[in-house]
Design a protein around this motif. Structure first.
Motif, PDB file in Angstrom:
ATOM      1  N   ALA A 197      -6.981  -0.596 -14.349  1.00 32.34           N
ATOM      2  CA  ALA A 197      -7.664  -0.336 -13.082  1.00 32.34           C
ATOM      3  C   ALA A 197      -7.833   1.165 -12.889  1.00 32.34           C
ATOM      4  CB  ALA A 197      -6.879  -0.934 -11.920  1.00 32.34           C
ATOM      5  N   GLY A 198      -8.658   1.525 -11.903  1.00 35.67           N
ATOM      6  CA  GLY A 198      -8.940   2.920 -11.624  1.00 35.67           C
ATOM      7  C   GLY A 198      -8.090   3.454 -10.488  1.00 35.67           C
ATOM      8  N   PRO A 199      -8.388   4.674 -10.045  1.00 40.21           N
ATOM      9  CA  PRO A 199      -7.610   5.279  -8.956  1.00 40.21           C
ATOM     10  C   PRO A 199      -7.735   4.523  -7.638  1.00 40.21           C
ATOM     11  CG  PRO A 199      -9.536   6.618  -9.497  1.00 40.21           C
ATOM     12  CD  PRO A 199      -9.398   5.593 -10.572  1.00 40.21           C
ATOM     13  N   GLU A 200      -8.820   3.763  -7.466  1.00 39.32           N
ATOM     14  CA  GLU A 200      -8.972   2.993  -6.225  1.00 39.32           C
ATOM     15  C   GLU A 200      -7.876   1.945  -6.104  1.00 39.32           C
ATOM     16  OE1 GLU A 200     -11.301   3.330  -8.510  1.00 39.32           O
ATOM     17  OE2 GLU A 200     -12.807   4.659  -7.598  1.00 39.32           O
ATOM     18  N   VAL A 201      -7.599   1.217  -7.206  1.00 38.07           N
ATOM     19  CA  VAL A 201      -6.550   0.193  -7.190  1.00 38.07           C
ATOM     20  C   VAL A 201      -5.183   0.844  -6.996  1.00 38.07           C
ATOM     21  CG1 VAL A 201      -5.361  -1.561  -8.575  1.00 38.07           C
ATOM     22  CG2 VAL A 201      -7.858  -1.461  -8.555  1.00 38.07           C
ATOM     23  N   ALA A 202      -4.969   1.990  -7.629  1.00 36.36           N
ATOM     24  CA  ALA A 202      -3.689   2.703  -7.451  1.00 36.36           C
ATOM     25  C   ALA A 202      -3.496   3.084  -5.992  1.00 36.36           C
ATOM     26  CB  ALA A 202      -3.657   3.939  -8.336  1.00 36.36           C
ATOM     27  N   GLY A 203      -4.554   3.578  -5.369  1.00 40.05           N
ATOM     28  CA  GLY A 203      -4.456   3.943  -3.958  1.00 40.05           C
ATOM     29  C   GLY A 203      -4.203   2.750  -3.069  1.00 40.05           C
ATOM     30  N   ILE A 204      -4.870   1.647  -3.346  1.00 39.32           N
ATOM     31  CA  ILE A 204      -4.678   0.435  -2.542  1.00 39.32           C
ATOM     32  C   ILE A 204      -3.267  -0.099  -2.705  1.00 39.32           C
ATOM     33  CG2 ILE A 204      -5.408  -1.965  -2.250  1.00 39.32           C
ATOM     34  CD1 ILE A 204      -8.233  -1.070  -3.027  1.00 39.32           C
ATOM     35  N   SER A 205      -2.713  -0.025  -3.922  1.00 36.57           N
ATOM     36  CA  SER A 205      -1.351  -0.528  -4.142  1.00 36.57           C
ATOM     37  C   SER A 205      -0.344   0.271  -3.328  1.00 36.57           C
ATOM     38  CB  SER A 205      -0.999  -0.470  -5.629  1.00 36.57           C
ATOM     39  OG  SER A 205      -0.834   0.861  -6.058  1.00 36.57           O
ATOM     40  N   LEU A 206      -0.513   1.585  -3.252  1.00 36.51           N
ATOM     41  CA  LEU A 206       0.378   2.394  -2.432  1.00 36.51           C
ATOM     42  C   LEU A 206       0.215   2.043  -0.959  1.00 36.51           C
ATOM     43  CD1 LEU A 206       0.045   5.914  -4.127  1.00 36.51           C
ATOM     44  CD2 LEU A 206       1.833   4.199  -4.455  1.00 36.51           C
ATOM     45  N   ALA A 207      -1.034   1.758  -0.568  1.00 34.00           N
ATOM     46  CA  ALA A 207      -1.276   1.356   0.815  1.00 34.00           C
ATOM     47  C   ALA A 207      -0.636   0.001   1.111  1.00 34.00           C
ATOM     48  CB  ALA A 207      -2.772   1.309   1.097  1.00 34.00           C
ATOM     49  N   VAL A 208      -0.683  -0.921   0.149  1.00 39.35           N
ATOM     50  CA  VAL A 208      -0.070  -2.243   0.336  1.00 39.35           C
ATOM     51  C   VAL A 208       1.442  -2.103   0.485  1.00 39.35           C
ATOM     52  CG1 VAL A 208       0.414  -4.437  -0.812  1.00 39.35           C
ATOM     53  CG2 VAL A 208      -1.907  -3.529  -0.794  1.00 39.35           C
ATOM     54  N   PHE A 209       2.062  -1.255  -0.326  1.00 38.49           N
ATOM     55  CA  PHE A 209       3.490  -0.984  -0.181  1.00 38.49           C
ATOM     56  C   PHE A 209       3.779  -0.482   1.233  1.00 38.49           C
ATOM     57  CE2 PHE A 209       7.365   1.427  -0.391  1.00 38.49           C
ATOM     58  CZ  PHE A 209       8.134   0.843  -1.390  1.00 38.49           C
ATOM     59  N   ALA A 210       2.942   0.430   1.713  1.00 37.37           N
ATOM     60  CA  ALA A 210       3.126   0.975   3.057  1.00 37.37           C
ATOM     61  C   ALA A 210       2.928  -0.095   4.127  1.00 37.37           C
ATOM     62  CB  ALA A 210       2.159   2.138   3.283  1.00 37.37           C
ATOM     63  N   ILE A 211       2.004  -1.011   3.889  1.00 38.92           N
ATOM     64  CA  ILE A 211       1.797  -2.103   4.848  1.00 38.92           C
ATOM     65  C   ILE A 211       3.050  -2.974   4.930  1.00 38.92           C
ATOM     66  CG2 ILE A 211       0.521  -4.250   5.249  1.00 38.92           C
ATOM     67  CD1 ILE A 211      -1.955  -2.832   4.113  1.00 38.92           C
ATOM     68  N   GLY A 212       3.639  -3.272   3.770  1.00 38.64           N
ATOM     69  CA  GLY A 212       4.876  -4.057   3.770  1.00 38.64           C
ATOM     70  C   GLY A 212       5.981  -3.353   4.532  1.00 38.64           C
ATOM     71  N   THR A 213       6.101  -2.045   4.328  1.00 42.61           N
ATOM     72  CA  THR A 213       7.101  -1.287   5.069  1.00 42.61           C
ATOM     73  C   THR A 213       6.802  -1.293   6.557  1.00 42.61           C
ATOM     74  OG1 THR A 213       7.354   0.139   3.138  1.00 42.61           O
ATOM     75  CG2 THR A 213       8.256   0.954   5.216  1.00 42.61           C
ATOM     76  N   GLY A 214       5.521  -1.157   6.903  1.00 45.10           N
ATOM     77  CA  GLY A 214       5.134  -1.171   8.317  1.00 45.10           C
ATOM     78  C   GLY A 214       5.446  -2.492   8.994  1.00 45.10           C
ATOM     79  N   ILE A 215       5.237  -3.599   8.287  1.00 42.83           N
ATOM     80  CA  ILE A 215       5.567  -4.913   8.848  1.00 42.83           C
ATOM     81  C   ILE A 215       7.059  -4.996   9.154  1.00 42.83           C
ATOM     82  CG2 ILE A 215       5.701  -7.381   8.320  1.00 42.83           C
ATOM     83  CD1 ILE A 215       3.122  -7.042   6.690  1.00 42.83           C
ATOM     84  N   ALA A 216       7.883  -4.525   8.215  1.00 42.47           N
ATOM     85  CA  ALA A 216       9.328  -4.564   8.431  1.00 42.47           C
ATOM     86  C   ALA A 216       9.743  -3.663   9.588  1.00 42.47           C
ATOM     87  CB  ALA A 216      10.059  -4.152   7.149  1.00 42.47           C
TER      88      ALA A 216
END
Length: 454
Positions: A306-325
């Motif tokens: 994948a490209g940098p877009e997927v890498a950026g989204i994955s970091l955002a998804v990690f942050a979303i999980g942290t935000g939910i908690a």
């Protein structure tokens, strides 16, 4: 005397009015996080654009944490001598200058140098912000304040990486300039909206008479540095003047006593819970701030194609999980206690990061990133609340705070370097599995430690 239920404690924490200065710090954290999130997905790839290995690219991530670690003791001294506000603003401006310089790096070594210089300023404003939050947060709402502050960072980290991946299409240098601009805005916000003198609120006063019972034998070393406030021992819990917590025992302004001397680091190290929180801070730095920032973008490109877009989204998804908690973990840290939340967070984050390196497609890559982020959010507020319990409102603890931050930075240094070279020698799976091992070691430190929330 009846013991209040968790529900009544939660209602009491929700009813506490937070000082305006905390809101200013929360807003500043949001701007910082957006800028940091913009840079995170492109930094390893920018390093590799100079034709270096995965391990060398990971060192660029680690050098930021390394300089934070080296200069953390100095930051603690600056906080105690210059004050939190001045140290905060100076640190922010140093990071802004460093980030702008990174955009104009002509080779790998220049990038390494400029990124490392930013770590000096980063530890300055981080320790300053933690000191302000501890001094301003009412004891019965420490978990709530920590959750609110961390949640602000997470909101920025959710939007920042995705934006950074898109900005990378216009050049890998642009995200660094945007980050520098965001930090200048933060410096202006704090300089104009945060007063030069920030006194602790009257409701932050905490009686000290319950300390020997609350903390047990581990507190004996701390007694030499003065009374150590315990979280949540306000009038709502029945620990008021009737229990003898008058001025002679180190009560706060409401009881007429002045500010206490700074808490000595050797005294804090005598408390098992403080030693345990240092271990969990190291584990969180290794996982959430080290391997995630250094290896996840490279894993998305090399293993998933994948490209940098997927890498950026994955970091955002990690942050979303942290935000939910974070929506509930701060409240639970104030009611259930700090220790259970930290143990749960270590297990969830450690196992999630271990599995992440074995994912084979983008869907599971995102799903496991979400789970790992949940674990980080479960333990984050409880860790900061534990340190706040140890220091209390009526004393400064610059060196105690700096040591806590140093442990996270130490993990963020060793984690990417060790994982990067494990990738070069073996595989991504083994590199990510090391995060699980480190988390389990931290669990061992926490098992015998006493709960600090009372």
């Amino acid at each position: 005397m009846s013991t209040p239920s968790p529900a009544s404690e939660a209602d009491g924490a929700a009813a506490v009015k937070l000082p305006r200065e905390i809101k200013v710090l929360v807003a500043a954290a949001f701007l910082i996080a957006i800028g940091f999130g913009i840079v995170a997905p492109v930094l390893p790839q920018f390093a590799q654009s100079f034709h270096v290995s995965v391990g060398a690219a990971a060192v660029v991530v680690s050098v930021f944490a390394f300089t934070r670690l080296v200069f953390a003791p100095l930051s603690g001294v600056l906080v105690e001598r210059l004050g939190e506000r001045r140290t905060y603003i100076l640190g922010i401006l140093i990071v802004a200058a460093s980030s702008a310089a990174c955009a104009f790096a002509q080779n790998y070594w220049q990038l390494l140098l400029f990124r490392g210089l930013g770590g000096i300023g980063s530890t300055m404003f981080t320790v300053s912000a933690m000191g302000l939050l501890i001094r301003l947060a009412p004891p019965q709402a420490r978990g709530k304040v920590s959750s609110l502050y961390a949640g602000s960072f997470l909101l920025g980290n959710i939007t920042g990486p995705a934006a950074g991946g898109l900005l990378a299409g216009f050049g890998l240098q642009l995200p660094f300039l945007v980050y520098a601009g965001a930090l200048v805005l933060v410096a202006l916000l704090v300089a104009t909206q945060l007063p030069a003198a920030v006194p602790a609120p009257a409701e932050a006063a905490e009686p000290a008479g319950v300390q020997a019972v609350a903390q047990g034998p581990g507190l004996e070393g701390a007694a030499a540095a003065g009374p150590l406030p315990a979280s949540g021992t306000g009038p709502a819990q029945g620990a008021g003047p009737a229990q003898g917590a008058g001025p002679a025992q180190g009560a706060g302004p409401a009881q007429g006593a002045g500010k206490q001397a700074p808490l000595l680091l050797r005294a804090a190290l005598g408390i098992p819970a403080y030693r345990a929180v240092l271990a969990s801070s190291f584990a969180n730095g290794w996982s959430a701030f080290g391997i995630r920032m250094a290896l996840v973008p490279l894993f998305a490109t090399a293993a998933l194609g994948a490209g940098p877009e997927v890498a950026g989204i994955s970091l955002a998804v990690f942050a979303i999980g942290t935000g939910i908690a974070l929506m509930f973990s701060g409240r639970l840290a104030d009611t259930w206690g700090r220790k259970p939340m930290i143990l749960l967070g270590l297990l969830v984050n450690g196992l999630g990061m271990g599995v992440l390196g074995f994912t084979g497609d983008v869907f599971w890559f995102f799903a496991v990133s979400l789970v790992a982020g949940l674990g980080s959010g479960l333990m984050g507020p409880a860790q900061q609340a534990t340190v706040a319990d140890v220091i209390g409102n009526e004393r400064s603890g610059g060196k105690v705070l700096a040591t806590f931050q140093m442990c996270s930075d130490f993990g963020a240094i060793i984690g990417p370097i060790a994982a990067g070279y494990l990738v070069d020698l073996f595989s991504y799976g083994l590199a990510f599995s090391m995060a699980t091992v480190v988390a389990l070691v931290a669990v061992v430190f926490w098992l015998p430690a006493a709960e600090t929330q009372r």
